[in-house]
Write a protein that holds these residues in place. Structure first.
Motif, short mmCIF file in Angstrom:
data_model
loop_
_atom_site.label_atom_id
_atom_site.label_comp_id
_atom_site.label_asym_id
_atom_site.label_seq_id
_atom_site.Cartn_x
_atom_site.Cartn_y
_atom_site.Cartn_z
N ALA A 110 -1.10 2.05 -24.10
CA ALA A 110 -1.37 1.41 -25.56
C ALA A 110 -0.67 0.06 -26.06
N THR A 111 0.16 -0.14 -25.34
CA THR A 111 1.20 -1.25 -25.60
C THR A 111 1.22 -2.44 -24.77
N ARG A 112 1.01 -2.27 -23.51
CA ARG A 112 1.53 -3.15 -22.33
C ARG A 112 0.61 -3.01 -21.18
N VAL A 113 0.36 -4.14 -20.54
CA VAL A 113 -0.11 -4.21 -19.20
C VAL A 113 0.87 -4.88 -18.24
N THR A 114 1.03 -4.17 -17.28
CA THR A 114 2.34 -4.57 -16.32
C THR A 114 1.50 -4.48 -15.05
N CYS A 115 2.01 -5.76 -14.49
CA CYS A 115 1.32 -6.27 -13.41
C CYS A 115 2.42 -6.30 -11.98
N PHE A 116 2.12 -5.60 -11.17
CA PHE A 116 3.02 -5.43 -9.88
C PHE A 116 2.04 -6.52 -8.87
N PRO A 126 6.26 -17.18 -16.38
CA PRO A 126 7.54 -16.49 -15.98
C PRO A 126 8.65 -17.69 -15.63
N ALA A 127 9.63 -17.19 -15.80
CA ALA A 127 10.80 -18.26 -15.72
C ALA A 127 11.35 -18.19 -14.25
N ALA A 128 11.15 -17.47 -13.52
CA ALA A 128 11.09 -17.31 -12.14
C ALA A 128 10.03 -16.62 -11.22
N ASP A 129 9.78 -17.12 -9.92
CA ASP A 129 8.94 -16.57 -9.16
C ASP A 129 9.20 -15.13 -9.34
N GLY A 130 8.16 -14.24 -9.29
CA GLY A 130 8.40 -12.81 -9.32
C GLY A 130 7.07 -12.09 -8.90
N ASN A 131 7.28 -10.79 -8.68
CA ASN A 131 6.31 -9.90 -8.51
C ASN A 131 5.96 -8.80 -9.45
N THR A 132 6.64 -8.97 -10.76
CA THR A 132 6.23 -8.22 -11.64
C THR A 132 6.52 -8.74 -13.15
N ILE A 133 5.59 -8.37 -13.70
CA ILE A 133 5.49 -8.96 -15.23
C ILE A 133 4.92 -8.26 -16.21
N ALA A 143 0.74 -1.14 -0.02
CA ALA A 143 0.08 -0.03 0.00
C ALA A 143 0.73 1.14 0.08
N GLU A 144 2.01 1.11 0.52
CA GLU A 144 2.94 2.09 0.50
C GLU A 144 3.65 2.56 -0.78
N ALA A 145 3.65 1.85 -1.89
CA ALA A 145 4.26 1.88 -3.03
C ALA A 145 3.46 3.14 -3.86
N THR A 146 4.58 3.97 -4.34
CA THR A 146 4.05 5.23 -5.13
C THR A 146 3.99 4.97 -6.46
N GLN A 147 3.59 6.17 -7.22
CA GLN A 147 3.54 6.16 -8.67
C GLN A 147 5.05 6.08 -9.15
N GLU A 148 5.90 6.79 -8.33
CA GLU A 148 7.27 6.72 -8.68
C GLU A 148 7.95 5.36 -8.83
N ASP A 149 7.44 4.54 -7.53
CA ASP A 149 7.76 3.27 -7.59
C ASP A 149 7.48 2.21 -8.86
N TYR A 150 6.27 2.48 -9.29
CA TYR A 150 5.60 1.97 -10.45
C TYR A 150 6.50 2.32 -11.63
N VAL A 151 6.76 3.69 -11.72
CA VAL A 151 7.49 4.04 -12.86
C VAL A 151 8.83 3.33 -13.06
N ALA A 152 9.53 3.43 -11.80
CA ALA A 152 11.11 2.94 -11.60
C ALA A 152 11.01 1.18 -12.23
N ALA A 153 9.97 0.71 -11.52
CA ALA A 153 9.91 -0.82 -11.94
C ALA A 153 9.55 -1.01 -13.49
N LEU A 154 8.79 -0.09 -14.01
CA LEU A 154 8.66 -0.07 -15.39
C LEU A 154 9.70 0.06 -16.10
N GLU A 155 10.48 0.84 -15.81
CA GLU A 155 11.66 1.42 -16.46
C GLU A 155 12.75 0.34 -16.31
N GLU A 156 12.68 -0.40 -15.37
CA GLU A 156 13.70 -1.64 -15.38
C GLU A 156 13.20 -2.59 -16.23
N LEU A 157 11.91 -2.95 -16.51
CA LEU A 157 11.38 -3.62 -17.56
C LEU A 157 11.59 -3.25 -18.70
#
Lengths: 92, 175
Positions: free
Chosen positions: B145-151, B65-72, A70-84
């Protein structure tokens, strides 16, 4: 016609699937990778295995993830997306 | 180019056309000839793409997923932000986990037009009960418009080796 793909990020194979996206592969390669994923060795607590692009396993420390999402912020999501490798465009 | 070879070519084309019509869901009687083509084509349901009424586009895929994880992150080719997103585990893992994993994200649950994050709870269906207290996967989703990302929540990661199916779609009427 089913399209098979694999996702590789920084030399690590993160996922395989069907549909759009990723790098297209054959069904034979998909099945081979699926077999490797499903035979992943068990890791000790605090560690995990990551699958390299050459289908060998790499033991690494498991990432520490905050327990209170619940403490995750918009910036956390953006950072995680950029890692992807996802570019965040707030106009989408 | 003999007359016989031309007959063979045309006959092959007719057979291919009849097979394509059958793939559109039309019952093609055995032994149908070119005379039947017009009537059979006319019986193909309008739209042809198989989309439900009210839906203008849909994308479907699977991810393992190739490994357990929280983001895809799942790529789609819709070109616009989806109005709904649904996903579930395949039957093999439903049996393993004691129930099917199902969840959905709709336009109404997206909390901001500019930053498209919605919260979704995905529960295991066990004995007909949607169970969010045991083994559920909960998470926050980013759609563009191109992705759905799950946390996913830290205590409910996506599981390595499991096949997750998903559908994202766009509605005609967004009111």
């Amino acid at each position: 016609m089913t399209r098979y793909y694999k996702n590789i990020e920084n030399g690590i194979l993160t996922a395989i699937g069907t549909g759009f996206g990723g790098e297209e592969i054959t069904k034979e390669e998909y099945d081979e990778i699926l077999g490797v994923i499903r035979s992943c060795p068990d890791a000790e607590a605090g560690y995990m295995y990551r699958l390299r692009a050459d289908l060998t396993w790499e033991l690494t420390e498991a990432p520490v993830i905050p327990q209170d999402d619940a403490e995750a912020t918009q910036e956390d999501y953006v950072a995680a997306l950029e890692e992807l490798g996802v570019t965040v465009n707030e106009e989408d | 180019m003999s007359i016989q070879s031309e007959i063979n070519r045309i006959s092959g084309n007719v057979s291919s056309a009849l097979a394509a019509i059958a793939e559109k869901g039309v019952s093609v009687p055995s032994g149908s000839k070119s005379d039947a083509l017009a009537e059979l084509i006319a019986s193909i349901e309008a739209g042809g793409g198989g989309l439900p009424e009210g839906v203008s586009a849909m994308a479907y895929g699977t991810v393992v997923p190739a490994a357990d994880g929280n983001t895809i992150s799942l790529a789609h080719n819709l070109g616009v932000r989806p109005d709904f997103f649904v996903w579930w585990l395949d039957d093999a893992h439903s049996v393993e986990s004691g129930g099917a994993l199902r969840g959905s994200l709709t336009h109404s649950t997206v909390d901001a037009e500019t930053f498209n994050v919605g919260y979704i709870s995905v529960g295991y269906i066990t004995g007909g009960t949607f169970d969010l207290t045991s083994g559920s996967v909960q998470g926050t989703y980013y759609m563009n418009a191109t992705r759905v990302t799950c946390f996913c929540s830290s205590n409910t990661p996506l599981k390595a080796g499991y096949t997750y199916h998903w559908i994202a779609g766009v509605l005609n009427n967004k009111a």
